[in-house]
Design a protein around this motif. Structure first.
Motif, PDB file in Angstrom:
ATOM      1  N   SER A  52      11.409  25.003 -23.059  1.00  0.00           N
ATOM      2  CA  SER A  52      11.159  23.577 -23.307  1.00  0.00           C
ATOM      3  C   SER A  52       9.696  23.270 -23.607  1.00  0.00           C
ATOM      4  O   SER A  52       9.403  22.301 -24.294  1.00  0.00           O
ATOM      5  CB  SER A  52      11.591  22.746 -22.098  1.00  0.00           C
ATOM      6  OG  SER A  52      10.714  22.960 -21.000  1.00  0.00           O
ATOM      7  N   GLY A  53       8.779  24.030 -23.034  1.00  0.00           N
ATOM      8  CA  GLY A  53       7.359  23.744 -23.179  1.00  0.00           C
ATOM      9  C   GLY A  53       6.882  22.555 -22.366  1.00  0.00           C
ATOM     10  O   GLY A  53       5.730  22.151 -22.468  1.00  0.00           O
ATOM     11  N   LEU A  54       7.773  21.985 -21.546  1.00  0.00           N
ATOM     12  CA  LEU A  54       7.421  20.813 -20.745  1.00  0.00           C
ATOM     13  C   LEU A  54       6.842  21.245 -19.397  1.00  0.00           C
ATOM     14  O   LEU A  54       7.366  22.152 -18.754  1.00  0.00           O
ATOM     15  CB  LEU A  54       8.644  19.930 -20.514  1.00  0.00           C
ATOM     16  CG  LEU A  54       9.277  19.328 -21.759  1.00  0.00           C
ATOM     17  CD1 LEU A  54      10.554  18.580 -21.392  1.00  0.00           C
ATOM     18  CD2 LEU A  54       8.292  18.411 -22.466  1.00  0.00           C
ATOM     19  N   PRO A  55       5.786  20.589 -18.928  1.00  0.00           N
ATOM     20  CA  PRO A  55       5.185  20.966 -17.646  1.00  0.00           C
ATOM     21  C   PRO A  55       6.145  20.804 -16.470  1.00  0.00           C
ATOM     22  O   PRO A  55       6.810  19.771 -16.336  1.00  0.00           O
ATOM     23  CB  PRO A  55       4.013  20.001 -17.503  1.00  0.00           C
ATOM     24  CG  PRO A  55       3.700  19.567 -18.894  1.00  0.00           C
ATOM     25  CD  PRO A  55       5.028  19.531 -19.603  1.00  0.00           C
ATOM     26  N   VAL A  56       6.202  21.832 -15.624  1.00  0.00           N
ATOM     27  CA  VAL A  56       6.962  21.772 -14.375  1.00  0.00           C
ATOM     28  C   VAL A  56       6.049  22.017 -13.172  1.00  0.00           C
ATOM     29  O   VAL A  56       6.490  21.902 -12.031  1.00  0.00           O
ATOM     30  CB  VAL A  56       8.162  22.742 -14.368  1.00  0.00           C
ATOM     31  CG1 VAL A  56       9.197  22.324 -15.407  1.00  0.00           C
ATOM     32  CG2 VAL A  56       7.715  24.176 -14.593  1.00  0.00           C
TER      33      VAL A  56
END
Length: 166
Positions: A52-56
């Protein structure tokens, strides 16, 4: 019990990422993160699943307030993914930023009411050296600002510098 493995990357956090980081804290926290992203002596990182490339997981290291040390701060891991190793990945990457600046000390503060985080930091080699009363302004969803006061344990870790050429 079955397990799931995902590949993650660590990259610089950007202002455009903040819209996807509401899980990390309220509006005031995200304001503080935005300020840190604009600060010259602050490196901010994100751990992101490759898919996703989304920060977690997000956090920064501030090089300004503590001469000779990097101050690791504003750490957060998505609540649904806590205790999966993302905090360790993030802290290790932030420590690498400290050593890349030629420093051998990383420091951080942890609220006395957060024993899980303190246990992680101790497992990673941080040792308590002081307890301080601190606080910061928080902004709620409706824009109300209030002062949050808390006691924090100050912790320190001596890092091993990388040898030139490694």
């Amino acid at each position: 019990m079955p397990s799931v493995h995902i590949s993650v990357t660590v990259r610089p956090l950007t202002i455009s990422d903040l819209a996807t980081c509401a899980w990390s804290g309220g509006p005031g926290h995200l304001d503080a993160v935005a300020d840190a992203l604009r600060a010259p002596d602050f490196d901010y990182l994100a751990v992101c699943p490759e898919a996703s490339g989304l920060p977690v997981a997000i956090g920064g290291v501030n090089f300004a307030p503590r001469p000779g040390a990097g101050e690791i701060t504003q750490l957060g891991v998505h609540p649904a993914l806590q205790s999966c190793g993302l905090g360790t990945i993030l802290i290790t990457a932030l420590e690498d930023r400290v050593t890349a600046r030629g420093l051998t000390v990383a420091e951080l503060g942890v609220e006395t009411t957060n024993p899980r985080a303190r246990a992680l930091y101790e497992r990673l080699g941080y040792r308590a050296f002081d307890t301080v009363r601190t606080g910061w302004d928080r902004r709620t969803e409706d824009g109300t600002v209030y002062r949050y006061e808390t006691d924090c344990v100050e912790m320190r870790k001596h890092l091993t510098s990388a040898s030139p050429g490694t």
